[in-house]
Design a protein around this motif. Structure first.
Motif, PDB file in Angstrom:
ATOM      1  N   GLY A 269       0.780  -1.229   0.000  1.00  0.00           N
ATOM      2  CA  GLY A 269       0.000   0.000   0.000  1.00  0.00           C
ATOM      3  C   GLY A 269       0.810   1.276   0.000  1.00  0.00           C
ATOM      4  O   GLY A 269       0.241   2.378   0.123  1.00  0.00           O
ATOM      5  N   LEU A 270       2.126   1.166  -0.144  1.00  0.00           N
ATOM      6  CA  LEU A 270       2.972   2.360  -0.162  1.00  0.00           C
ATOM      7  C   LEU A 270       2.936   3.024  -1.536  1.00  0.00           C
ATOM      8  O   LEU A 270       2.781   2.358  -2.554  1.00  0.00           O
ATOM      9  CB  LEU A 270       4.406   1.995   0.195  1.00  0.00           C
ATOM     10  CG  LEU A 270       4.627   1.333   1.561  1.00  0.00           C
ATOM     11  CD1 LEU A 270       6.109   1.076   1.790  1.00  0.00           C
ATOM     12  CD2 LEU A 270       4.060   2.184   2.681  1.00  0.00           C
ATOM     13  N   LYS A 271       3.070   4.347  -1.534  1.00  0.00           N
ATOM     14  CA  LYS A 271       3.196   5.095  -2.784  1.00  0.00           C
ATOM     15  C   LYS A 271       4.635   4.967  -3.256  1.00  0.00           C
ATOM     16  O   LYS A 271       5.548   5.550  -2.675  1.00  0.00           O
ATOM     17  CB  LYS A 271       2.802   6.555  -2.574  1.00  0.00           C
ATOM     18  CG  LYS A 271       1.339   6.786  -2.221  1.00  0.00           C
ATOM     19  CD  LYS A 271       1.046   8.267  -2.096  1.00  0.00           C
ATOM     20  CE  LYS A 271      -0.433   8.526  -1.825  1.00  0.00           C
ATOM     21  NZ  LYS A 271      -0.860   7.984  -0.502  1.00  0.00           N
ATOM     22  N   VAL A 272       4.838   4.194  -4.315  1.00  0.00           N
ATOM     23  CA  VAL A 272       6.172   3.832  -4.796  1.00  0.00           C
ATOM     24  C   VAL A 272       6.408   4.432  -6.172  1.00  0.00           C
ATOM     25  O   VAL A 272       5.581   4.276  -7.081  1.00  0.00           O
ATOM     26  CB  VAL A 272       6.325   2.299  -4.866  1.00  0.00           C
ATOM     27  CG1 VAL A 272       7.673   1.910  -5.477  1.00  0.00           C
ATOM     28  CG2 VAL A 272       6.165   1.677  -3.480  1.00  0.00           C
ATOM     29  N   VAL A 273       7.549   5.098  -6.340  1.00  0.00           N
ATOM     30  CA  VAL A 273       7.994   5.591  -7.639  1.00  0.00           C
ATOM     31  C   VAL A 273       9.327   4.941  -7.966  1.00  0.00           C
ATOM     32  O   VAL A 273      10.258   4.972  -7.159  1.00  0.00           O
ATOM     33  CB  VAL A 273       8.142   7.128  -7.651  1.00  0.00           C
ATOM     34  CG1 VAL A 273       8.842   7.589  -8.934  1.00  0.00           C
ATOM     35  CG2 VAL A 273       6.783   7.803  -7.525  1.00  0.00           C
ATOM     36  N   VAL A 274       9.401   4.314  -9.133  1.00  0.00           N
ATOM     37  CA  VAL A 274      10.643   3.695  -9.611  1.00  0.00           C
ATOM     38  C   VAL A 274      11.243   4.602 -10.681  1.00  0.00           C
ATOM     39  O   VAL A 274      10.575   4.949 -11.660  1.00  0.00           O
ATOM     40  CB  VAL A 274      10.369   2.297 -10.203  1.00  0.00           C
ATOM     41  CG1 VAL A 274      11.676   1.675 -10.709  1.00  0.00           C
ATOM     42  CG2 VAL A 274       9.701   1.397  -9.175  1.00  0.00           C
ATOM     43  N   LEU A 275      12.500   4.973 -10.494  1.00  0.00           N
ATOM     44  CA  LEU A 275      13.220   5.796 -11.461  1.00  0.00           C
ATOM     45  C   LEU A 275      14.209   4.920 -12.218  1.00  0.00           C
ATOM     46  O   LEU A 275      15.103   4.315 -11.617  1.00  0.00           O
ATOM     47  CB  LEU A 275      13.955   6.942 -10.752  1.00  0.00           C
ATOM     48  CG  LEU A 275      13.088   7.900  -9.928  1.00  0.00           C
ATOM     49  CD1 LEU A 275      13.966   8.939  -9.232  1.00  0.00           C
ATOM     50  CD2 LEU A 275      12.041   8.586 -10.807  1.00  0.00           C
ATOM     51  N   GLU A 276      14.033   4.847 -13.520  1.00  0.00           N
ATOM     52  CA  GLU A 276      14.888   4.030 -14.370  1.00  0.00           C
ATOM     53  C   GLU A 276      15.602   4.914 -15.379  1.00  0.00           C
ATOM     54  O   GLU A 276      14.962   5.675 -16.112  1.00  0.00           O
ATOM     55  CB  GLU A 276      14.064   2.971 -15.096  1.00  0.00           C
ATOM     56  CG  GLU A 276      14.764   2.262 -16.240  1.00  0.00           C
ATOM     57  CD  GLU A 276      16.078   1.605 -15.845  1.00  0.00           C
ATOM     58  OE1 GLU A 276      17.093   1.830 -16.548  1.00  0.00           O
ATOM     59  OE2 GLU A 276      16.093   0.880 -14.836  1.00  0.00           O
ATOM     60  N   ALA A 277      16.942   4.816 -15.422  1.00  0.00           N
ATOM     61  CA  ALA A 277      17.719   5.682 -16.307  1.00  0.00           C
ATOM     62  C   ALA A 277      17.452   5.408 -17.777  1.00  0.00           C
ATOM     63  O   ALA A 277      17.545   6.310 -18.616  1.00  0.00           O
ATOM     64  CB  ALA A 277      19.205   5.524 -16.005  1.00  0.00           C
ATOM     65  N   GLY A 278      17.125   4.175 -18.118  1.00  0.00           N
ATOM     66  CA  GLY A 278      16.912   3.806 -19.509  1.00  0.00           C
ATOM     67  C   GLY A 278      15.469   3.902 -19.941  1.00  0.00           C
ATOM     68  O   GLY A 278      14.570   4.210 -19.141  1.00  0.00           O
ATOM     69  N   PRO A 279      15.197   3.620 -21.215  1.00  0.00           N
ATOM     70  CA  PRO A 279      13.844   3.738 -21.753  1.00  0.00           C
ATOM     71  C   PRO A 279      12.985   2.530 -21.410  1.00  0.00           C
ATOM     72  O   PRO A 279      13.485   1.498 -20.926  1.00  0.00           O
ATOM     73  CB  PRO A 279      14.072   3.826 -23.262  1.00  0.00           C
ATOM     74  CG  PRO A 279      15.324   3.036 -23.477  1.00  0.00           C
ATOM     75  CD  PRO A 279      16.177   3.269 -22.269  1.00  0.00           C
ATOM     76  N   ARG A 280      11.718   2.649 -21.679  1.00  0.00           N
ATOM     77  CA  ARG A 280      10.844   1.486 -21.612  1.00  0.00           C
ATOM     78  C   ARG A 280      10.797   0.863 -22.998  1.00  0.00           C
ATOM     79  O   ARG A 280      10.444   1.524 -23.985  1.00  0.00           O
ATOM     80  CB  ARG A 280       9.435   1.888 -21.174  1.00  0.00           C
ATOM     81  CG  ARG A 280       8.496   0.679 -21.113  1.00  0.00           C
ATOM     82  CD  ARG A 280       7.047   1.039 -21.228  1.00  0.00           C
ATOM     83  NE  ARG A 280       6.260  -0.174 -21.494  1.00  0.00           N
ATOM     84  CZ  ARG A 280       5.037  -0.189 -21.973  1.00  0.00           C
ATOM     85  NH1 ARG A 280       4.414   0.943 -22.246  1.00  0.00           N
ATOM     86  NH2 ARG A 280       4.415  -1.333 -22.203  1.00  0.00           N
ATOM     87  N   TRP A 281      11.138  -0.415 -23.081  1.00  0.00           N
ATOM     88  CA  TRP A 281      11.086  -1.136 -24.343  1.00  0.00           C
ATOM     89  C   TRP A 281       9.799  -1.940 -24.418  1.00  0.00           C
ATOM     90  O   TRP A 281       9.298  -2.432 -23.409  1.00  0.00           O
ATOM     91  CB  TRP A 281      12.273  -2.098 -24.473  1.00  0.00           C
ATOM     92  CG  TRP A 281      13.614  -1.447 -24.369  1.00  0.00           C
ATOM     93  CD1 TRP A 281      14.484  -1.509 -23.324  1.00  0.00           C
ATOM     94  CD2 TRP A 281      14.244  -0.623 -25.353  1.00  0.00           C
ATOM     95  NE1 TRP A 281      15.616  -0.785 -23.588  1.00  0.00           N
ATOM     96  CE2 TRP A 281      15.493  -0.223 -24.832  1.00  0.00           C
ATOM     97  CE3 TRP A 281      13.875  -0.183 -26.623  1.00  0.00           C
ATOM     98  CZ2 TRP A 281      16.378   0.585 -25.525  1.00  0.00           C
ATOM     99  CZ3 TRP A 281      14.765   0.626 -27.317  1.00  0.00           C
ATOM    100  CH2 TRP A 281      15.991   0.999 -26.772  1.00  0.00           C
ATOM    101  N   ASN A 282       9.276  -2.073 -25.623  1.00  0.00           N
ATOM    102  CA  ASN A 282       8.148  -2.976 -25.864  1.00  0.00           C
ATOM    103  C   ASN A 282       8.737  -4.263 -26.428  1.00  0.00           C
ATOM    104  O   ASN A 282       9.155  -4.313 -27.586  1.00  0.00           O
ATOM    105  CB  ASN A 282       7.155  -2.352 -26.855  1.00  0.00           C
ATOM    106  CG  ASN A 282       5.917  -3.210 -27.056  1.00  0.00           C
ATOM    107  OD1 ASN A 282       5.983  -4.438 -27.015  1.00  0.00           O
ATOM    108  ND2 ASN A 282       4.778  -2.571 -27.277  1.00  0.00           N
TER     109      ASN A 282
END
Length: 545
Positions: free
Chosen positions: A56-69
């Motif tokens: 139930g925590l408000k979580v933000v993930v920071l990723e240096a790279g792009p999102r790939w499909n």
């Protein structure tokens, strides 16, 4: 919990389901304070995100790279895989400088699991007690028994394909989710040679599905097609990279994942705790306030970020004790069709050399290795110094090539570590300089391994042999320990200096272990999440059932 599927499901279903989760992802306002920021979305950050979001925590993930499909961006093409590698320059030095980029780090939502080969053996209990056993290196402040339930949890959730029973180590409580993947050409040849020498082998544990599996709330993952392009990114979802396993679960439970977010600064409040993270995203610097920071940027970027910000280093251990697994490869050419590009790259394993009774501390595992043609050609250039016509002549034998390599323990040495260069990277930040040299222990281990691998290939019928020296993985430099005077984080991965900072990746490993690190990183991540939630008064949670 995972469930076997019938054969009537389309392989694209998993990607359709994940896309729906991305489209419904919450967007937390940057002017508001979130509970947790996780820096990095690979083997360390993704399980954390899933577990903490479920609580139930408000979580933000920071990723240096792009999102790939994966369905559209991961081609069955070796050269296409380079987009998944960490491109920011690292300077490597020392007597045995280690290679970076494709060898160690990934760029994209999922981190290096996007291009790992899915080799997921467990460490043995004595891997965590190296100093107690040999008087060298460091013991872990955690026992194998503490981590074992989390290893089992990861194995079941990822759907690891492997043998049951497993020939080495303690008896397991649960069998692997699925039977082993088929042995490819190199694996069959290694098996042949080892049988003649009395060396025990087994199909390896791989985080790629030998049959279809279902993850409730995410969807069906199809079976591996054995094309061998694991390092180019799995285009079917059969390989258990974080983008098709833990991260969809994190999205399902309300986490936000921000791609293309390169973290620059960890901001401190007046009381010394961390209060915000500043990151660069699409040419804009963004400040996000947070209650806790979990640093899971990997073996180089986690200590580098601390060094850039001059944080969490009262012990002086940040950036010290760098380790890399000795991983020499021995290539053999055979008078038969091998097709080394086909099948899961690491199909066979032997842990008979885990404690070889030789003149070195620790031990190593043996694994068969397949190889793609461009990778093999590049190793010929670097290892045998072949070029032009001589390279072309050698490559004519490519379809008859098979490899074995080792994954060996490595001791921490004070002279191996990282400094910051005066030379700046494309973002204007000092480049990391990593110095690495083997000690006498590693040199003895490599000598023993080359002799063992040579015997295996000669027994299997190889007509010619050549070796390629390499090391693998980035380990250490934020050491875990209970003594704050000589370690960076506690056994719960909590900073000794900054109570709301946690470091959860292979940078905290006190010793290298004689196995690939991915399974241990994920297991440690779940353990740290459970410990953190218990400290916060939240109930202990398991991976989605």
């Amino acid at each position: 919990m995972v469930t076997r599927m019938n054969e009537n499901h389309s392989p694209s279903e998993i990607f359709d389901s994940i896309e729906d989760l991305w489209q419904s992802m919450p967007l937390y306002p940057i002017e508001k304070t979130v509970d947790v920021i996780i820096i990095g979305s690979g083997a360390g950050g993704a399980p954390l995100a899933s577990r903490l979001a479920k609580a139930g925590l408000k979580v933000v993930v920071l990723e240096a790279g792009p999102r790939w499909n994966a369905n559209t961006d991961f081609a069955t093409d070796e050269r296409s895989q380079t987009k998944l590698f960490w491109k920011h320059e690292r300077i490597s030095e020392g007597q045995d400088p280690t290679a970076f980029g494709s060898n160690n780090s990934g760029s994209g939502v999922g981190g290096s699991t996007l291009h790992y080969t899915a080799y997921t053996p467990r460490p043995q209990p004595d891997d965590l007690r190296l100093h107690s056993e040999f008087g060298l290196g460091n013991d872990w402040p955690l026992s194998f028994e503490t981590l074992e339930p989390y290893m089992e949890e990861v194995e079941q959730f990822l759907g690891i394909s492997g043998p049951s029973p497993y020939p080495w180590g303690p008896k397991r409580n649960k069998a692997y989710s699925l039977p082993p993947l088929p042995l490819n050409g190199p694996a069959q040849l290694m098996q042949r040679g080892c049988e003649k020498l009395g060396i025990t082998t087994s199909p390896a544990a791989n985080a790629a599905l030998s049959g279809p599996l279902y993850i409730p709330g995410v969807g069906w993952r199809p079976a591996c097609t054995n094309r061998g392009y694991c390092q180019a990114g799995c285009s079917t979802g059969a390989k258990a990279s974080m983008d098709v396993t833990f991260l969809p679960m994190a999205l399902k439970h309300g986490a936000e994942i921000r791609p293309d977010a390169f973290v620059l600064e960890l901001e401190k409040a007046d009381d010394g705790s961390l209060c915000a993270v500043r990151y660069l995203q699409h040419s804009r610097i963004i400040r996000q306030r947070t209650g806790f920071v979990f640093l899971s940027a990997g073996g180089i970027e986690s200590p580098r970020l601390l060094m850039l910000n001059k944080l969490a280093n009262s012990s002086g251990q940040v950036g010290r004790n760098f380790m890399a697994h000795p991983g020499p490869e021995l290539w053999g050419i055979f008078d038969e069709d091998v097709r080394p590009n086909k099948g899961i790259p690491g199909g066979l394993i032997s842990e008979d050399m885990h404690r070889a009774g030789a003149d070195f501390a620790g031990g190593y595992l043996l694994q068969s290795i397949g190889v793609m043609p461009v990778t093999y050609a590049s190793q010929l250039v670097r290892g045998k110094k072949l070029w032009g016509r001589s390279l072309g002549e050698h490559m004519k034998s490519y379809n008859s090539v098979a490899g074995i390599n080792i994954l060996g323990d490595c001791l921490p040495y004070a002279g191996n570590g990282m400094t910051l260069s005066k030379e700046l990277d494309d973002l204007g930040l000092p480049k990391p300089v990593i110095s690495f040299s083997y000690g006498e222990n590693e040199r003895r281990m490599i000598k023993h391994a080359i002799k063992t691998m040579t015997s295996i290939w000669e027994s299997a019928g190889a007509t010619s042999l050549w070796s390629f020296q390499r090391s693998a993985h980035t380990i250490g430099m934020c050491r875990m320990g209970e003594d704050a005077a000589n370690s960076v984080v506690s056994s719960r991965c909590q900073s000794h200096d900054i109570p709301n900072l946690f470091i959860v990746d292979n940078s905290v490993f006190p010793s290298a272990l004689s196995v690939n690190p991915a399974l241990t990183i994920m297991s440690l991540s779940l353990y740290c999440a459970a410990s953190f939630l218990a400290d916060q008064g939240c109930s202990s949670l398991e991976v989605e059932q």
